[in-house]
Design a protein around this motif. Structure first.
Motif, PDB file in Angstrom:
ATOM      1  N   TRP A 282      20.411  72.634  44.341  1.00 18.73           N
ATOM      2  CA  TRP A 282      21.597  72.021  44.911  1.00 18.73           C
ATOM      3  C   TRP A 282      22.674  73.085  45.090  1.00 18.73           C
ATOM      4  N   LYS A 283      23.618  72.793  45.985  1.00 15.81           N
ATOM      5  CA  LYS A 283      24.818  73.611  46.138  1.00 15.81           C
ATOM      6  C   LYS A 283      26.007  72.827  45.614  1.00 15.81           C
ATOM      7  N   GLU A 284      26.850  73.511  44.870  1.00 20.55           N
ATOM      8  CA  GLU A 284      28.066  72.875  44.385  1.00 20.55           C
ATOM      9  C   GLU A 284      29.130  72.929  45.470  1.00 20.55           C
ATOM     10  N   PRO A 285      29.985  71.919  45.535  1.00 20.38           N
ATOM     11  CA  PRO A 285      31.057  71.961  46.542  1.00 20.38           C
ATOM     12  C   PRO A 285      31.891  73.232  46.398  1.00 20.38           C
ATOM     13  N   ASN A 286      32.249  73.840  47.523  1.00 18.44           N
ATOM     14  CA  ASN A 286      33.064  75.048  47.481  1.00 18.44           C
ATOM     15  C   ASN A 286      34.396  74.780  46.783  1.00 18.44           C
ATOM     16  N   THR A 287      34.840  75.757  45.997  1.00 17.94           N
ATOM     17  CA  THR A 287      36.088  75.598  45.249  1.00 17.94           C
ATOM     18  C   THR A 287      37.015  76.778  45.518  1.00 17.94           C
ATOM     19  N   LEU A 288      38.305  76.514  45.387  1.00 17.52           N
ATOM     20  CA  LEU A 288      39.314  77.562  45.526  1.00 17.52           C
ATOM     21  C   LEU A 288      39.527  78.232  44.180  1.00 17.52           C
ATOM     22  N   VAL A 289      39.526  79.560  44.192  1.00 14.82           N
ATOM     23  CA  VAL A 289      39.752  80.330  42.962  1.00 14.82           C
ATOM     24  C   VAL A 289      40.767  81.436  43.263  1.00 14.82           C
ATOM     25  N   PRO A 290      41.566  81.849  42.270  1.00 11.02           N
ATOM     26  CA  PRO A 290      42.567  82.901  42.516  1.00 11.02           C
ATOM     27  C   PRO A 290      41.899  84.248  42.788  1.00 11.02           C
ATOM     28  N   ILE A 291      42.545  85.043  43.606  1.00 11.67           N
ATOM     29  CA  ILE A 291      42.039  86.381  43.937  1.00 11.67           C
ATOM     30  C   ILE A 291      42.673  87.399  43.002  1.00 11.67           C
ATOM     31  N   VAL A 292      41.820  88.266  42.451  1.00  8.91           N
ATOM     32  CA  VAL A 292      42.323  89.381  41.644  1.00  8.91           C
ATOM     33  C   VAL A 292      41.780  90.677  42.235  1.00  8.91           C
ATOM     34  N   THR A 293      42.420  91.777  41.885  1.00 11.00           N
ATOM     35  CA  THR A 293      41.959  93.085  42.347  1.00 11.00           C
ATOM     36  C   THR A 293      40.714  93.497  41.570  1.00 11.00           C
ATOM     37  N   LEU A 294      40.116  94.618  41.970  1.00 16.00           N
ATOM     38  CA  LEU A 294      38.945  95.124  41.247  1.00 16.00           C
ATOM     39  C   LEU A 294      39.285  95.455  39.794  1.00 16.00           C
ATOM     40  N   ASP A 295      40.572  95.688  39.515  1.00 13.04           N
ATOM     41  CA  ASP A 295      41.007  95.980  38.145  1.00 13.04           C
ATOM     42  C   ASP A 295      41.411  94.722  37.382  1.00 13.04           C
ATOM     43  N   GLY A 296      41.320  93.551  38.035  1.00 17.01           N
ATOM     44  CA  GLY A 296      41.645  92.303  37.364  1.00 17.01           C
ATOM     45  C   GLY A 296      43.077  91.851  37.499  1.00 17.01           C
ATOM     46  N   GLU A 297      43.877  92.530  38.326  1.00 12.36           N
ATOM     47  CA  GLU A 297      45.269  92.140  38.515  1.00 12.36           C
ATOM     48  C   GLU A 297      45.369  91.034  39.567  1.00 12.36           C
TER      49      GLU A 297
ATOM     50  N   VAL B  79      28.555  78.298  45.240  1.00 11.87           N
ATOM     51  CA  VAL B  79      27.541  78.341  44.183  1.00 11.87           C
ATOM     52  C   VAL B  79      26.294  77.596  44.637  1.00 11.87           C
ATOM     53  N   ALA B  80      25.141  78.277  44.611  1.00 16.90           N
ATOM     54  CA  ALA B  80      23.858  77.668  44.965  1.00 16.90           C
ATOM     55  C   ALA B  80      22.909  77.791  43.782  1.00 16.90           C
ATOM     56  N   ASN B  81      22.244  76.690  43.443  1.00 18.25           N
ATOM     57  CA  ASN B  81      21.333  76.646  42.302  1.00 18.25           C
ATOM     58  C   ASN B  81      19.915  76.329  42.771  1.00 18.25           C
TER      59      ASN B  81
ATOM     60  N   GLY C 191      10.723  72.868  33.967  1.00 21.86           N
ATOM     61  CA  GLY C 191      11.341  73.940  34.730  1.00 21.86           C
ATOM     62  C   GLY C 191      10.764  75.300  34.386  1.00 21.86           C
ATOM     63  N   LEU C 192      10.293  76.031  35.384  1.00 22.49           N
ATOM     64  CA  LEU C 192       9.681  77.339  35.185  1.00 22.49           C
ATOM     65  C   LEU C 192      10.652  78.488  35.426  1.00 22.49           C
ATOM     66  N   PHE C 193      11.326  78.448  36.575  1.00 23.03           N
ATOM     67  CA  PHE C 193      12.224  79.547  36.927  1.00 23.03           C
ATOM     68  C   PHE C 193      13.199  79.073  37.994  1.00 23.03           C
ATOM     69  N   GLY C 194      14.238  79.875  38.211  1.00 24.83           N
ATOM     70  CA  GLY C 194      15.242  79.554  39.214  1.00 24.83           C
ATOM     71  C   GLY C 194      16.480  80.407  39.012  1.00 24.83           C
ATOM     72  N   ASP C 195      17.293  80.541  40.049  1.00 23.82           N
ATOM     73  CA  ASP C 195      18.493  81.378  39.995  1.00 23.82           C
ATOM     74  C   ASP C 195      19.718  80.600  40.441  1.00 23.82           C
ATOM     75  N   ARG C 196      20.838  80.894  39.795  1.00 20.42           N
ATOM     76  CA  ARG C 196      22.147  80.438  40.278  1.00 20.42           C
ATOM     77  C   ARG C 196      22.811  81.628  40.947  1.00 20.42           C
ATOM     78  N   LYS C 197      23.192  81.473  42.233  1.00 19.25           N
ATOM     79  CA  LYS C 197      23.807  82.554  42.992  1.00 19.25           C
ATOM     80  C   LYS C 197      25.246  82.183  43.334  1.00 19.25           C
ATOM     81  N   ILE C 198      26.174  83.071  42.973  1.00 21.75           N
ATOM     82  CA  ILE C 198      27.592  82.816  43.172  1.00 21.75           C
ATOM     83  C   ILE C 198      28.149  83.857  44.135  1.00 21.75           C
ATOM     84  N   LYS C 199      28.792  83.384  45.188  1.00 21.40           N
ATOM     85  CA  LYS C 199      29.439  84.267  46.164  1.00 21.40           C
ATOM     86  C   LYS C 199      30.927  83.960  46.215  1.00 21.40           C
TER      87      LYS C 199
END
Length: 232
Positions: free
Chosen positions: A70-85, A102-104, A138-146
């Motif tokens: 399944w795919k989870e509904p797209n969500t809004l998340v805050p943007i941070v820099t590569l340093d976490g700011e 998020v796809a499972n 359940g044998l195997f599977g991946d959760r992919k987050i973009k």
């Protein structure tokens, strides 16, 4: 113990005198969780053993490799820099937001047992209706987050983890199979199949719908539905 062996041999001998069929099945379609989740591709491939009970009814245990997810509904998340700011809009106050996807995927070894009803339409042609329970592991599977821009570093673009290693993930699944099909001739059947999961895992229950193709190999004694009999 000897009596158990004799009983088993007698049972197998009786089965050998009756009509039996092996089904080789493949299928493809969509899977999701109940509710607001989004569908992803689904598949199954495996083998079933069908035993005729009378002119209309059969029982068919099977073993499949079944891909769900399944795919989870797209969500809004805050943007941070590569340093976490944190990153802000032009006003310097409002946090800038990104969209996380998020796809499972979850692949199971599935054992259904279906009871099938055959309604004759013509020579070697039948409408087939079936239903029954299934259990799965359940044998195997991946959760992919973009696009999880709330994370620092390169993970904000893409990262993956094992589906069944997540908290609240359950490998065991069980539910109900419902199917219908059209037997084109004595060898090939096309059909539609749905699986309705009953076990909650990672916030939801599995739901899938497939288009299937089945090749039937017949052997044994005289088939009750005589127009599909094969020479022995």
């Amino acid at each position: 113990m000897k009596h158990c062996y004799l009983l088993l041999l007698s049972f197998l001998a009786v089965l050998g005198l009756q009509a039996q069929t092996v089904h080789f099945e493949v299928g493809g379609g969509f899977a999701k969780h109940y509710g607001s989740s989004k569908p992803i591709g689904s598949y199954k491939i495996g083998i079933a053993y069908e035993h005729e009970l009378d002119q209309h009814w059969t029982i068919a245990p099977a073993l499949y490799l079944y891909g769900k997810g399944w795919k989870e509904p797209n969500t809004l998340v805050p943007i941070v820099t590569l340093d976490g700011e944190p990153v802000y809009e032009a006003d310097g106050v409002t946090p800038r937001m990104g969209v996380k996807s998020v796809a499972n995927a979850a692949n199971y070894l599935t054992l259904p047992v279906t009871f099938n009803y055959y309604h004759r339409l013509g020579e070697s042609r039948y409408l087939v209706l079936g239903a029954g329970p299934y259990v799965a592991y359940g044998l195997f599977g991946d959760r992919k987050i973009k696009g999880d821009t709330s994370l620092p570093g390169t993970q904000k673009y893409f990262y993956a983890t094992r589906t069944f290693s997540l908290p609240d993930a359950k490998r065991f699944d069980a539910g109900l199979v419902v199917k219908c099909g059209y037997q084109l001739n004595s060898e090939f059947t096309i059909g539609l199949e749905s699986n309705f999961g009953l076990v909650k895992s990672l916030g939801g229950r599995n739901l899938s719908a497939l288009l299937t193709l089945t090749y039937c190999l017949h052997w044994g004694g005289t088939h009750v539905r005589g127009d599909i009999a094969r020479p022995h």
